[in-house]
Design a protein around this motif. Structure first.
Motif, mmCIF file in Angstrom:
data_model
loop_
_atom_site.group_PDB
_atom_site.id
_atom_site.type_symbol
_atom_site.label_atom_id
_atom_site.label_comp_id
_atom_site.label_asym_id
_atom_site.label_seq_id
_atom_site.Cartn_x
_atom_site.Cartn_y
_atom_site.Cartn_z
ATOM 1 N N VAL A 98 0.837 -1.205 0.000
ATOM 2 C CA VAL A 98 0.000 0.000 0.000
ATOM 3 C C VAL A 98 0.871 1.255 0.000
ATOM 4 O O VAL A 98 0.646 2.197 -0.778
ATOM 5 C CB VAL A 98 -0.944 -0.013 1.226
ATOM 6 C CG1 VAL A 98 -1.528 1.373 1.478
ATOM 7 C CG2 VAL A 98 -2.064 -1.025 1.023
ATOM 8 N N LEU A 99 1.863 1.285 0.874
ATOM 9 C CA LEU A 99 2.734 2.459 0.967
ATOM 10 C C LEU A 99 3.532 2.655 -0.320
ATOM 11 O O LEU A 99 3.732 3.788 -0.774
ATOM 12 C CB LEU A 99 3.675 2.310 2.164
ATOM 13 C CG LEU A 99 2.996 2.323 3.538
ATOM 14 C CD1 LEU A 99 3.991 1.950 4.630
ATOM 15 C CD2 LEU A 99 2.376 3.686 3.827
ATOM 16 N N ARG A 100 3.950 1.559 -0.908
ATOM 17 C CA ARG A 100 4.699 1.669 -2.158
ATOM 18 C C ARG A 100 3.807 2.202 -3.274
ATOM 19 O O ARG A 100 4.240 3.049 -4.078
ATOM 20 C CB ARG A 100 5.259 0.304 -2.538
ATOM 21 C CG ARG A 100 6.170 0.336 -3.756
ATOM 22 C CD ARG A 100 6.840 -1.000 -3.960
ATOM 23 N NE ARG A 100 7.805 -0.957 -5.036
ATOM 24 C CZ ARG A 100 8.581 -1.969 -5.388
ATOM 25 N NH1 ARG A 100 8.507 -3.117 -4.727
ATOM 26 N NH2 ARG A 100 9.439 -1.859 -6.380
ATOM 27 N N GLU A 101 2.561 1.736 -3.321
ATOM 28 C CA GLU A 101 1.640 2.221 -4.360
ATOM 29 C C GLU A 101 1.366 3.710 -4.197
ATOM 30 O O GLU A 101 1.191 4.440 -5.183
ATOM 31 C CB GLU A 101 0.330 1.434 -4.315
ATOM 32 C CG GLU A 101 -0.632 1.811 -5.434
ATOM 33 C CD GLU A 101 -1.847 0.902 -5.516
ATOM 34 O OE1 GLU A 101 -2.795 1.255 -6.239
ATOM 35 O OE2 GLU A 101 -1.834 -0.160 -4.850
ATOM 36 N N ALA A 102 1.332 4.177 -2.937
ATOM 37 C CA ALA A 102 1.104 5.606 -2.677
ATOM 38 C C ALA A 102 2.375 6.434 -2.822
ATOM 39 O O ALA A 102 2.353 7.651 -2.616
ATOM 40 C CB ALA A 102 0.532 5.784 -1.275
ATOM 41 N N LYS A 103 3.479 5.757 -3.158
ATOM 42 C CA LYS A 103 4.786 6.412 -3.340
ATOM 43 C C LYS A 103 5.312 7.023 -2.039
ATOM 44 O O LYS A 103 5.937 8.088 -2.030
ATOM 45 C CB LYS A 103 4.727 7.456 -4.456
ATOM 46 C CG LYS A 103 4.435 6.852 -5.832
ATOM 47 C CD LYS A 103 4.430 7.908 -6.916
ATOM 48 C CE LYS A 103 4.374 7.280 -8.300
ATOM 49 N NZ LYS A 103 3.224 6.375 -8.505
ATOM 50 N N LEU A 104 5.048 6.340 -0.947
ATOM 51 C CA LEU A 104 5.611 6.736 0.345
ATOM 52 C C LEU A 104 6.811 5.849 0.660
ATOM 53 O O LEU A 104 6.850 4.688 0.263
ATOM 54 C CB LEU A 104 4.560 6.592 1.456
ATOM 55 C CG LEU A 104 3.569 7.735 1.598
ATOM 56 C CD1 LEU A 104 2.447 7.345 2.540
ATOM 57 C CD2 LEU A 104 4.268 8.994 2.125
#
Length: 327
Positions: free
Chosen positions: A321-327
């Motif tokens: 999820v965090l990777r998809e949000a570019k965090l």
């Protein structure tokens, strides 16, 4: 000797960790100082870590000011150094009252008072209200040992009056007194205290009940930090920033609406079970450049024994999820 109050974050004798040489001021003594100032009591601070002082330099500065009340903060790895400072000050300023705050004394008050004789009192738990009442008692000739959250010696006996009084409405505590500190690169903010999770490796210093500041109060503090101190980086010191997604969303939306996301970079802790894609995307829009969450183990049995409420699949889902949000 004047009625001066000095709060000190001791330096490490041999810096070993990143938090021994921080580029941010100590929020604990800053919050205590802010509450004193809010209630009309003047005080000053020495942040030995932020100022890169040696232990000897710190001792000299304290003795030079001859405070009536000296407040020291210490985690466990700093307790011996804090006592070394207290003993040196007591040697030259025997009338100075030395009060210890922070995690070590809060969790081991009796042992600490027995092991380290130069600490006169310990404030146990959250310190703003208890230390303010302690100061008032000293100034007014009262009995500080009777205050909730104060540990003291009574002859050979150690008296512990529970943990310090807490504020359910955190707005009432005011804001950290950063004006007493040298300039810093980052200014931390706490929007809530407490964490509901039952991780058995955690000391849970603020308890499991979550208490929140109003969004308006947090935003006012961030804007003050920008305008008065040139703040461009803020870490949220909430134990779990996203523990209540409505609170996190309200803060992020206010940051965006006020244009703060164009001025300040943010960071905060999350929990693998409190992050989803809409929340992560909102954090990104509010200019959270990254977040942190604990991955103490990848072994399902060990993770279950920690009672954190997550398994490997939860951690992997949160990471995706965090990777998809570019965090």
């Amino acid at each position: 000797m004047s009625n001066s109050i000095l709060l000190v974050n001791p330096p490490a004798e041999v810096p070993r960790e990143c938090y021994d040489t921080p580029d941010y001021p100590a929020i604990g003594i800053a919050s205590v100082a802010g509450y004193l100032l809010k209630n009309g009591i003047e005080c000053s601070v020495i942040d030995g870590k932020l100022s890169r002082l040696s232990v000897d330099d710190t001792i000299r500065q304290i003795i030079g000011r001859q405070p009536r009340i000296l407040g020291l903060t210490a985690m466990t790895h700093m307790i011996v150094t804090a006592h070394k400072i207290a003993a040196a000050v007591k040697d030259q300023c025997p009338e100075t009252i030395v009060v210890l705050g922070g995690f070590h004394g809060s969790f081991l008050p009796e042992r600490t008072l027995r092991e380290f004789p130069s600490f006169d009192y310990i404030v146990v738990g959250e310190g703003e209200i208890a230390f303010h009442k302690f100061v008032r008692a000293i100034f007014d000739g009262g009995d500080p040992s009777a205050i909730q959250g104060v540990a003291s010696r009574q002859g050979q006996t150690i008296r512990i009056n529970g943990r310090g009084e807490i504020a359910d409405n955190l707005d009432e505590l005011g804001m950290p007194a950063w004006e007493l500190f040298p300039p810093a690169r980052m200014y931390p903010v706490m929007s809530q205290r407490g964490c509901p999770f039952g991780c058995n490796f955690c000391s849970r210093p603020y308890g499991r009940k979550v208490r929140r500041r109003s969004v308006e109060h947090v935003i006012a503090e961030i804007k003050r930090n920008i305008e008065q101190f040139g703040c461009t980086t803020t870490d949220f010191y909430d134990e779990t920033f996203t523990v209540n997604k409505k609170h996190a969303a309200a803060l992020c939306n206010a940051i965006i609406a006020e244009g703060i996301n164009r001025k300040v970079r943010f960071w905060g802790y999350v929990h693998a079970n409190t992050i989803d894609l809409p929340t992560a995307r909102l954090l990104k829009e509010a200019n959270f450049s990254s977040v942190g969450f604990g991955v103490e183990s990848g072994n399902p049995q060990i993770m279950a024994r920690m009672k954190k409420g997550v398994g490997p699949e939860d951690v992997l889902r949160a990471a995706r999820v965090l990777r998809e949000a570019k965090l």
